[in-house]
Design a protein around this motif. Structure first.
Motif, PDB file in Angstrom:
ATOM      1  N   MET A  67      82.300 -11.795  89.956  1.00  0.00           N
ATOM      2  CA  MET A  67      81.003 -11.982  90.602  1.00  0.00           C
ATOM      3  C   MET A  67      79.872 -11.407  89.762  1.00  0.00           C
ATOM      4  O   MET A  67      78.786 -11.986  89.686  1.00  0.00           O
ATOM      5  CB  MET A  67      81.016 -11.357  91.991  1.00  0.00           C
ATOM      6  N   LEU A  68      80.114 -10.276  89.118  1.00  0.00           N
ATOM      7  CA  LEU A  68      79.106  -9.684  88.248  1.00  0.00           C
ATOM      8  C   LEU A  68      78.826 -10.584  87.050  1.00  0.00           C
ATOM      9  O   LEU A  68      77.669 -10.798  86.676  1.00  0.00           O
ATOM     10  CB  LEU A  68      79.565  -8.297  87.787  1.00  0.00           C
ATOM     11  N   CYS A  69      79.864 -11.152  86.473  1.00  0.00           N
ATOM     12  CA  CYS A  69      79.712 -12.067  85.344  1.00  0.00           C
ATOM     13  C   CYS A  69      78.959 -13.328  85.764  1.00  0.00           C
ATOM     14  O   CYS A  69      78.050 -13.777  85.069  1.00  0.00           O
ATOM     15  CB  CYS A  69      81.083 -12.406  84.778  1.00  0.00           C
ATOM     16  N   ALA A  70      79.330 -13.884  86.892  1.00  0.00           N
ATOM     17  CA  ALA A  70      78.668 -15.098  87.374  1.00  0.00           C
ATOM     18  C   ALA A  70      77.205 -14.842  87.719  1.00  0.00           C
ATOM     19  O   ALA A  70      76.338 -15.670  87.420  1.00  0.00           O
ATOM     20  CB  ALA A  70      79.402 -15.652  88.589  1.00  0.00           C
ATOM     21  N   SER A  71      76.904 -13.695  88.313  1.00  0.00           N
ATOM     22  CA  SER A  71      75.504 -13.410  88.639  1.00  0.00           C
ATOM     23  C   SER A  71      74.691 -13.155  87.377  1.00  0.00           C
ATOM     24  O   SER A  71      73.538 -13.557  87.296  1.00  0.00           O
ATOM     25  CB  SER A  71      75.398 -12.231  89.601  1.00  0.00           C
ATOM     26  N   GLY A  72      75.286 -12.526  86.371  1.00  0.00           N
ATOM     27  CA  GLY A  72      74.582 -12.330  85.106  1.00  0.00           C
ATOM     28  C   GLY A  72      74.262 -13.649  84.436  1.00  0.00           C
ATOM     29  O   GLY A  72      73.167 -13.852  83.907  1.00  0.00           O
ATOM     30  N   LEU A  73      75.208 -14.576  84.463  1.00  0.00           N
ATOM     31  CA  LEU A  73      74.973 -15.909  83.911  1.00  0.00           C
ATOM     32  C   LEU A  73      73.881 -16.620  84.701  1.00  0.00           C
ATOM     33  O   LEU A  73      73.014 -17.289  84.118  1.00  0.00           O
ATOM     34  CB  LEU A  73      76.277 -16.710  83.948  1.00  0.00           C
ATOM     35  N   CYS A  90      73.011 -24.852  86.950  1.00  0.00           N
ATOM     36  CA  CYS A  90      73.884 -23.768  87.411  1.00  0.00           C
ATOM     37  C   CYS A  90      74.953 -24.282  88.366  1.00  0.00           C
ATOM     38  O   CYS A  90      76.127 -23.981  88.203  1.00  0.00           O
ATOM     39  CB  CYS A  90      73.062 -22.675  88.082  1.00  0.00           C
ATOM     40  N   GLY A  91      74.543 -25.034  89.346  1.00  0.00           N
ATOM     41  CA  GLY A  91      75.474 -25.447  90.388  1.00  0.00           C
ATOM     42  C   GLY A  91      76.501 -26.463  89.948  1.00  0.00           C
ATOM     43  O   GLY A  91      77.631 -26.432  90.397  1.00  0.00           O
ATOM     44  N   VAL A  92      76.119 -27.345  89.067  1.00  0.00           N
ATOM     45  CA  VAL A  92      77.033 -28.410  88.683  1.00  0.00           C
ATOM     46  C   VAL A  92      77.624 -28.161  87.305  1.00  0.00           C
ATOM     47  O   VAL A  92      78.837 -28.017  87.151  1.00  0.00           O
ATOM     48  CB  VAL A  92      76.311 -29.781  88.720  1.00  0.00           C
ATOM     49  N   LEU A  93      76.774 -28.085  86.322  1.00  0.00           N
ATOM     50  CA  LEU A  93      77.246 -28.053  84.948  1.00  0.00           C
ATOM     51  C   LEU A  93      77.989 -26.766  84.607  1.00  0.00           C
ATOM     52  O   LEU A  93      79.158 -26.794  84.210  1.00  0.00           O
ATOM     53  CB  LEU A  93      76.059 -28.261  84.001  1.00  0.00           C
ATOM     54  N   LEU A  97      82.037 -26.502  84.367  1.00  0.00           N
ATOM     55  CA  LEU A  97      82.615 -26.265  83.043  1.00  0.00           C
ATOM     56  C   LEU A  97      83.446 -24.993  83.018  1.00  0.00           C
ATOM     57  O   LEU A  97      84.521 -24.966  82.419  1.00  0.00           O
ATOM     58  CB  LEU A  97      81.513 -26.205  81.985  1.00  0.00           C
ATOM     59  N   CYS A  98      82.966 -23.943  83.653  1.00  0.00           N
ATOM     60  CA  CYS A  98      83.746 -22.701  83.685  1.00  0.00           C
ATOM     61  C   CYS A  98      85.033 -22.890  84.476  1.00  0.00           C
ATOM     62  O   CYS A  98      86.058 -22.302  84.149  1.00  0.00           O
ATOM     63  CB  CYS A  98      82.911 -21.558  84.258  1.00  0.00           C
ATOM     64  N   GLY A  99      84.996 -23.712  85.506  1.00  0.00           N
ATOM     65  CA  GLY A  99      86.211 -23.996  86.250  1.00  0.00           C
ATOM     66  C   GLY A  99      87.184 -24.857  85.470  1.00  0.00           C
ATOM     67  O   GLY A  99      88.386 -24.635  85.498  1.00  0.00           O
ATOM     68  N   PHE A 100      86.655 -25.837  84.748  1.00  0.00           N
ATOM     69  CA  PHE A 100      87.515 -26.706  83.949  1.00  0.00           C
ATOM     70  C   PHE A 100      88.135 -25.962  82.778  1.00  0.00           C
ATOM     71  O   PHE A 100      89.269 -26.215  82.400  1.00  0.00           O
ATOM     72  CB  PHE A 100      86.756 -27.918  83.424  1.00  0.00           C
ATOM     73  N   PHE A 101      87.376 -25.064  82.185  1.00  0.00           N
ATOM     74  CA  PHE A 101      87.854 -24.358  81.002  1.00  0.00           C
ATOM     75  C   PHE A 101      88.458 -23.015  81.396  1.00  0.00           C
ATOM     76  O   PHE A 101      88.077 -21.978  80.885  1.00  0.00           O
ATOM     77  CB  PHE A 101      86.729 -24.166  79.995  1.00  0.00           C
ATOM     78  N   GLY A 124      86.083 -18.080  83.741  1.00  0.00           N
ATOM     79  CA  GLY A 124      87.115 -18.650  84.598  1.00  0.00           C
ATOM     80  C   GLY A 124      88.502 -18.450  84.010  1.00  0.00           C
ATOM     81  O   GLY A 124      89.456 -18.148  84.721  1.00  0.00           O
ATOM     82  N   ARG A 125      88.615 -18.583  82.695  1.00  0.00           N
ATOM     83  CA  ARG A 125      89.900 -18.368  82.026  1.00  0.00           C
ATOM     84  C   ARG A 125      90.332 -16.921  82.156  1.00  0.00           C
ATOM     85  O   ARG A 125      91.468 -16.614  82.461  1.00  0.00           O
ATOM     86  CB  ARG A 125      89.779 -18.756  80.549  1.00  0.00           C
ATOM     87  N   TRP A 126      89.406 -15.999  81.899  1.00  0.00           N
ATOM     88  CA  TRP A 126      89.760 -14.572  81.953  1.00  0.00           C
ATOM     89  C   TRP A 126      90.058 -14.126  83.376  1.00  0.00           C
ATOM     90  O   TRP A 126      90.930 -13.285  83.601  1.00  0.00           O
ATOM     91  CB  TRP A 126      88.661 -13.723  81.322  1.00  0.00           C
ATOM     92  N   ALA A 127      89.345 -14.686  84.352  1.00  0.00           N
ATOM     93  CA  ALA A 127      89.628 -14.341  85.750  1.00  0.00           C
ATOM     94  C   ALA A 127      91.008 -14.835  86.158  1.00  0.00           C
ATOM     95  O   ALA A 127      91.777 -14.106  86.793  1.00  0.00           O
ATOM     96  CB  ALA A 127      88.561 -14.929  86.664  1.00  0.00           C
ATOM     97  N   ALA A 128      91.343 -16.072  85.775  1.00  0.00           N
ATOM     98  CA  ALA A 128      92.669 -16.613  86.109  1.00  0.00           C
ATOM     99  C   ALA A 128      93.767 -15.822  85.407  1.00  0.00           C
ATOM    100  O   ALA A 128      94.820 -15.547  85.982  1.00  0.00           O
ATOM    101  CB  ALA A 128      92.746 -18.092  85.721  1.00  0.00           C
ATOM    102  N   GLN A 129      93.510 -15.424  84.166  1.00  0.00           N
ATOM    103  CA  GLN A 129      94.511 -14.661  83.420  1.00  0.00           C
ATOM    104  C   GLN A 129      94.714 -13.272  84.030  1.00  0.00           C
ATOM    105  O   GLN A 129      95.849 -12.812  84.159  1.00  0.00           O
ATOM    106  CB  GLN A 129      94.086 -14.537  81.959  1.00  0.00           C
TER     107      GLN A 129
END
Length: 148
Positions: A67-73, A90-93, A97-101, A124-129
């Protein structure tokens, strides 16, 4: 949304000489209580519904970091992208992209050089990992279990 309300004051203060880093950090610090509350509420619901093998502290720490990373972005997008496009960007692109990657499809081994660089910076990759690693650490290793 938090930073979008301060867009005009940010540009006014930045033109007067205030440090953009100081302004950014102050907004991030002001939003910490709300982020902690959101992470706690979402984490408790996830904890109650999912078969999470890790500790609650691991889950809450991971959720807070994402959440901190997403709010910073979102802060960076709110200042750099014009207001009518900010919602779309922000909402779409960015979120898509973060979800896909996230490194799941394609896998990290299957990714080419450009895709690998994208996966390296994808939260998204680091959160899933982190989520998978914390969960796997709490489960006994089934690969070495006796068959019987």
């Amino acid at each position: 949304r938090t930073f979008a309300f301060d867009r005009h004051s940010f540009w006014r203060e930045a033109s007067a000489g205030i440090s953009p880093t100081a302004f950014y950090c102050s907004r991030a610090l002001a939003d910490l209580p709300a982020l902690c509350l959101r992470a706690l509420l979402f984490g408790l619901v996830f904890w109650a519904c999912a078969f999470w093998a890790g500790t609650l502290q691991q889950l809450l720490g991971l959720l807070f970091a994402v959440m901190l990373c997403a709010s910073g972005l979102a802060y960076v997008i709110a200042i750099t992208v014009p207001a009518p496009l900010a919602v779309t960007v922000c909402g779409v692109l960015i979120c898509s992209l973060c979800g896909f990657f996230a490194g799941i499809v394609p896998t990290i081994q299957e990714a080419g050089t450009a895709m690998r660089m994208t996966l390296d910076v994808s939260y998204g990759r680091w959160a899933a990992q982190c989520l998978a690693s914390a969960d796997f650490l709490a489960v006994p290793n089934a690969l070495y279990a006796e068959q019987g």
